[in-house]
Structure formats: C-alpha cells, structure tokens
Design a protein around this motif. Structure first.
Motif, short mmCIF file in Angstrom:
data_model
loop_
_atom_site.label_atom_id
_atom_site.label_comp_id
_atom_site.label_asym_id
_atom_site.label_seq_id
_atom_site.Cartn_x
_atom_site.Cartn_y
_atom_site.Cartn_z
N LEU A 264 5.30 9.22 5.00
CA LEU A 264 5.75 10.13 4.12
C LEU A 264 4.67 10.78 3.29
O LEU A 264 3.90 10.63 2.92
CB LEU A 264 6.97 9.55 3.23
N PRO A 265 5.01 12.37 2.96
CA PRO A 265 4.02 13.08 2.12
C PRO A 265 4.05 12.33 0.86
O PRO A 265 4.91 11.79 0.31
CB PRO A 265 4.67 14.48 1.99
N ALA A 266 2.73 12.44 0.09
CA ALA A 266 2.70 11.89 -1.24
C ALA A 266 3.38 12.51 -2.24
O ALA A 266 3.81 13.89 -2.10
CB ALA A 266 1.06 12.04 -1.72
N LEU B 225 9.20 2.40 3.37
CA LEU B 225 8.76 1.08 2.70
C LEU B 225 7.55 1.45 1.67
O LEU B 225 6.74 2.23 1.83
CB LEU B 225 8.26 0.14 3.48
N CYS B 226 7.51 0.47 0.67
CA CYS B 226 6.28 0.59 -0.37
C CYS B 226 5.31 -0.31 0.35
O CYS B 226 5.63 -1.40 0.86
CB CYS B 226 6.69 0.57 -1.74
N ARG B 227 3.93 -0.15 -0.52
CA ARG B 227 2.89 -1.21 0.04
C ARG B 227 3.51 -2.42 -0.37
O ARG B 227 4.14 -2.84 -1.44
CB ARG B 227 1.68 -1.05 -0.94
N GLN B 228 3.18 -3.42 0.46
CA GLN B 228 3.45 -4.91 0.47
C GLN B 228 5.08 -5.35 0.55
O GLN B 228 5.30 -6.62 0.30
CB GLN B 228 3.02 -5.60 -0.77
N ALA B 229 5.86 -4.15 0.91
CA ALA B 229 7.27 -4.52 1.07
C ALA B 229 7.50 -5.12 2.15
O ALA B 229 6.84 -5.10 3.28
CB ALA B 229 8.23 -2.98 0.67
N SER B 230 8.57 -5.74 2.26
CA SER B 230 9.24 -5.98 3.67
C SER B 230 10.56 -6.24 3.74
O SER B 230 11.32 -6.14 2.50
CB SER B 230 8.72 -7.54 3.94
N ARG C 152 0.08 -0.98 9.07
CA ARG C 152 -1.34 -1.14 8.41
C ARG C 152 -1.70 0.21 7.65
O ARG C 152 -1.16 1.13 8.08
CB ARG C 152 -2.35 -1.57 9.49
N GLU C 153 -2.75 0.27 7.06
CA GLU C 153 -3.41 1.38 6.57
C GLU C 153 -3.52 2.35 7.58
O GLU C 153 -4.09 2.17 8.58
CB GLU C 153 -4.69 1.02 5.90
N GLY C 154 -3.48 3.50 7.35
CA GLY C 154 -3.30 4.72 8.27
C GLY C 154 -2.04 4.93 9.29
O GLY C 154 -2.32 5.56 10.45
#
Length: 112
Positions: free
Chosen positions: A22-24, A1-6, A55-57
């Motif tokens: 996942l690795p950058a 998932l990407c940031r803010q995805a649901s 959450r972050e992390g």
C-alpha cells in the motif's frame, strides 16, 4: 497488515493470494521501482502448519511443516559436519572417534 502483525487465514489447497504493498500514508507513493506498489503471490499447498512471511520489499516466504523440518535437518547436518571438519583439522583424534562424535551430534540435534 502492519509490521510484525499476524493473523490466521482459513483457506483451501490451491487457493492463490496476491500480496500488495500500500502507498505510504504520508507520501502517497510506494517503495517499488518508479514508486510503483510491489506485489507478490503465494498458493496454499497440501502441507500442514503453513506460515506465510511477508518480508521487507513485499517478498513472500511460504513455509510449511515439511519445509521447516527440511531446513532444520539441513542446518543440523551442516553444524555437525562443521564440528567434524574442525576436529579433523585441529585434532589428532582418530576418524572413528570423529565419526562417533558426528553421530552423537546428529542424535542430540534430532532429540531437541
């Protein structure tokens, strides 16, 4: 998932999930200690309206209708208690009036 995805997840009680970082794409490494990819877990419970936040992390926050209601009730009580305490400290109101105001605060909060 990407940031803010649901997305909706259909599962069953007791089903466990692993969330992996996942690795950058640019660097090919993860943000964990020693560039390791972080992992967290959650298990579906028997409560309704479950929501999983990553959450972050890569920290999983698992909420359900009961947890949300408990948190809302605790927040409401804390707010009303704080109002009553402020009245006690800064007012000449009698204790019965302050108790009535606190009761009213709780009732209004429940009605929302």
């Amino acid at each position: 998932l990407c940031r803010q995805a649901s997305f909706a997840l259909n599962s069953f009680v007791g089903h466990s999930f692993e969330v992996n970082e996942l690795p950058a794409k640019r660097t090919g490494v993860c943000a964990g200690e020693n560039n390791e990819c972080r992992v967290d877990y959650f298990t579906v419970n028997d409560k309704d309206d479950q929501i999983i936040f990553i959450r972050e992390g890569i920290i999983v926050e698992h909420l359900d209708s009961h947890a949300i209601a408990d948190k809302s009730a605790a927040d409401l009580l804390l707010e009303c208690k704080s109002n009553a305490k402020n009245q006690l400290l800064s007012s000449t109101s009698d204790p019965t009036s302050i108790l009535d105001d606190m009761t009213s605060c709780v009732q209004k909060g429940i009605a929302k």
